[in-house]
Write a protein that holds these residues in place. Sequence first.
Motif, PDB file in Angstrom:
ATOM      1  N   GLY A 145       0.798  -1.223   0.000  1.00  0.00           N
ATOM      2  CA  GLY A 145       0.000   0.000   0.000  1.00  0.00           C
ATOM      3  C   GLY A 145       0.824   1.262   0.000  1.00  0.00           C
ATOM      4  O   GLY A 145       0.411   2.286  -0.573  1.00  0.00           O
ATOM      5  N   ILE A 146       1.987   1.239   0.628  1.00  0.00           N
ATOM      6  CA  ILE A 146       2.855   2.424   0.638  1.00  0.00           C
ATOM      7  C   ILE A 146       3.306   2.750  -0.774  1.00  0.00           C
ATOM      8  O   ILE A 146       3.263   3.904  -1.210  1.00  0.00           O
ATOM      9  CB  ILE A 146       4.070   2.197   1.560  1.00  0.00           C
ATOM     10  CG1 ILE A 146       3.602   1.983   3.009  1.00  0.00           C
ATOM     11  CG2 ILE A 146       5.033   3.373   1.489  1.00  0.00           C
ATOM     12  CD1 ILE A 146       4.722   1.570   3.947  1.00  0.00           C
ATOM     13  N   ALA A 147       3.721   1.743  -1.517  1.00  0.00           N
ATOM     14  CA  ALA A 147       4.150   1.953  -2.897  1.00  0.00           C
ATOM     15  C   ALA A 147       2.983   2.382  -3.772  1.00  0.00           C
ATOM     16  O   ALA A 147       3.128   3.262  -4.629  1.00  0.00           O
ATOM     17  CB  ALA A 147       4.784   0.682  -3.449  1.00  0.00           C
ATOM     18  N   LEU A 148       1.807   1.809  -3.551  1.00  0.00           N
ATOM     19  CA  LEU A 148       0.647   2.164  -4.364  1.00  0.00           C
ATOM     20  C   LEU A 148       0.228   3.608  -4.135  1.00  0.00           C
ATOM     21  O   LEU A 148      -0.230   4.287  -5.063  1.00  0.00           O
ATOM     22  CB  LEU A 148      -0.520   1.227  -4.053  1.00  0.00           C
ATOM     23  CG  LEU A 148      -0.337  -0.247  -4.431  1.00  0.00           C
ATOM     24  CD1 LEU A 148      -1.601  -1.035  -4.105  1.00  0.00           C
ATOM     25  CD2 LEU A 148       0.009  -0.389  -5.910  1.00  0.00           C
ATOM     26  N   ALA A 149       0.380   4.090  -2.891  1.00  0.00           N
ATOM     27  CA  ALA A 149       0.055   5.488  -2.610  1.00  0.00           C
ATOM     28  C   ALA A 149       0.947   6.417  -3.415  1.00  0.00           C
ATOM     29  O   ALA A 149       0.499   7.428  -3.970  1.00  0.00           O
ATOM     30  CB  ALA A 149       0.203   5.767  -1.114  1.00  0.00           C
ATOM     31  N   PHE A 150       2.221   6.083  -3.500  1.00  0.00           N
ATOM     32  CA  PHE A 150       3.169   6.890  -4.260  1.00  0.00           C
ATOM     33  C   PHE A 150       2.836   6.856  -5.750  1.00  0.00           C
ATOM     34  O   PHE A 150       2.823   7.881  -6.425  1.00  0.00           O
ATOM     35  CB  PHE A 150       4.580   6.369  -4.018  1.00  0.00           C
ATOM     36  CG  PHE A 150       5.649   7.118  -4.772  1.00  0.00           C
ATOM     37  CD1 PHE A 150       5.803   8.479  -4.610  1.00  0.00           C
ATOM     38  CD2 PHE A 150       6.498   6.451  -5.640  1.00  0.00           C
ATOM     39  CE1 PHE A 150       6.792   9.168  -5.297  1.00  0.00           C
ATOM     40  CE2 PHE A 150       7.475   7.122  -6.335  1.00  0.00           C
ATOM     41  CZ  PHE A 150       7.626   8.489  -6.161  1.00  0.00           C
ATOM     42  N   VAL A 151       2.530   5.663  -6.277  1.00  0.00           N
ATOM     43  CA  VAL A 151       2.221   5.529  -7.697  1.00  0.00           C
ATOM     44  C   VAL A 151       0.955   6.296  -8.048  1.00  0.00           C
ATOM     45  O   VAL A 151       0.888   6.981  -9.065  1.00  0.00           O
ATOM     46  CB  VAL A 151       2.072   4.045  -8.086  1.00  0.00           C
ATOM     47  CG1 VAL A 151       1.546   3.901  -9.508  1.00  0.00           C
ATOM     48  CG2 VAL A 151       3.420   3.337  -7.961  1.00  0.00           C
ATOM     49  N   GLU A 152      -0.058   6.195  -7.193  1.00  0.00           N
ATOM     50  CA  GLU A 152      -1.303   6.897  -7.483  1.00  0.00           C
ATOM     51  C   GLU A 152      -1.083   8.406  -7.517  1.00  0.00           C
ATOM     52  O   GLU A 152      -1.652   9.108  -8.364  1.00  0.00           O
ATOM     53  CB  GLU A 152      -2.366   6.556  -6.435  1.00  0.00           C
ATOM     54  CG  GLU A 152      -3.715   7.183  -6.776  1.00  0.00           C
ATOM     55  CD  GLU A 152      -4.774   6.872  -5.737  1.00  0.00           C
ATOM     56  OE1 GLU A 152      -5.857   6.419  -6.121  1.00  0.00           O
ATOM     57  OE2 GLU A 152      -4.515   7.111  -4.551  1.00  0.00           O
ATOM     58  N   MET A 153      -0.236   8.917  -6.630  1.00  0.00           N
ATOM     59  CA  MET A 153       0.036  10.354  -6.629  1.00  0.00           C
ATOM     60  C   MET A 153       0.814  10.776  -7.866  1.00  0.00           C
ATOM     61  O   MET A 153       0.614  11.861  -8.402  1.00  0.00           O
ATOM     62  CB  MET A 153       0.782  10.744  -5.358  1.00  0.00           C
ATOM     63  CG  MET A 153      -0.094  10.720  -4.133  1.00  0.00           C
ATOM     64  SD  MET A 153       0.791  11.260  -2.662  1.00  0.00           S
ATOM     65  CE  MET A 153      -0.522  11.140  -1.461  1.00  0.00           C
TER      66      MET A 153
END
Length: 307
Positions: free
Chosen positions: A58-66
């Motif tokens: 989820g940490i990586a996905l938050a960065f990718v989504e931003m």
Amino acid sequence: MLQGKEEWKAAAESRLPPSEEIIKRNRAITSHYARLYLDHHDIFKWAGMAAFASSQVGIALAFVEMMQTPAKMMSYGGGKKRESNDSNILEEMGELFAGAARIVFFLPFSVYDVASRNILLNDLEEIRKGNNAIYNDIAWAHMAYLEGGLKEIEDNVAENEREFLLSGFRLIDQGAGLRKSNKGLDEADALIREGNIKLLRHEQINTLGPIFEAISPQGRVVVSFGSELNFGEAAPPGHPSRASFADHFGYLDAVVGNKCVANSEHRWQWIEECVLPAWYAVDEGFSKWEGTAKRFRSMAEGGHGKH
């Protein structure tokens, strides 16, 4: 048989937001695993490990989504009202950037340039798919077991699920029976642990194998650096709080590809030598160390918890 497999899968899917709501969906998956462990921690050990793995994804996905929607980045720093679960986003981003700095230091700039423009968006998309695929492949079986017992799984498994998924639940069920009768508790715990390891093997071989094969060669290096379970405050004092692939094998071997998380043998060696010992300390500390239950409650409530 209470329900068919597709009905069980549909029931599990109904607990999640739509696939396009990437962050909320990941947190719902993490929450479901954490709740399974909190409610049934004597038997559902795999769910506990899966909660930490999903939280890290989820940490990586938050960065990718931003990166894909810059307006969201502004919303976190502007005057817009945040959802309660977004209060940890800056802390998560800080941890992600710390990991990125480590990658920059050890990777050639030419490789990192490819990673920043292509791999983070394309290869991490595969990791997102993996997060969803694991839930789709295994969450239904936990629901079926709770409502219909072992027979409900036996009646629904496919042939390629018999070796690890079904055999894993058979061992868990055998151990649970011993615990219920209050006989041979050490044997019961050993059976339950072995059964959950089989679920982990199913995840790693049958579910994640195709996902890692789809990641580019450059992305495999980046993902090797990013592969870790961060147990944070859940780890009892005196025990490791992180299980990092690159830390375990050494940064140089990860950079040149001598050790790669996409390689199933390397990945399982890391799991056996690093991840499982750290997890066993967390699991055994559940009733002894207040930080363990606290972290699981945070994940179950929809937050990633303090790292």
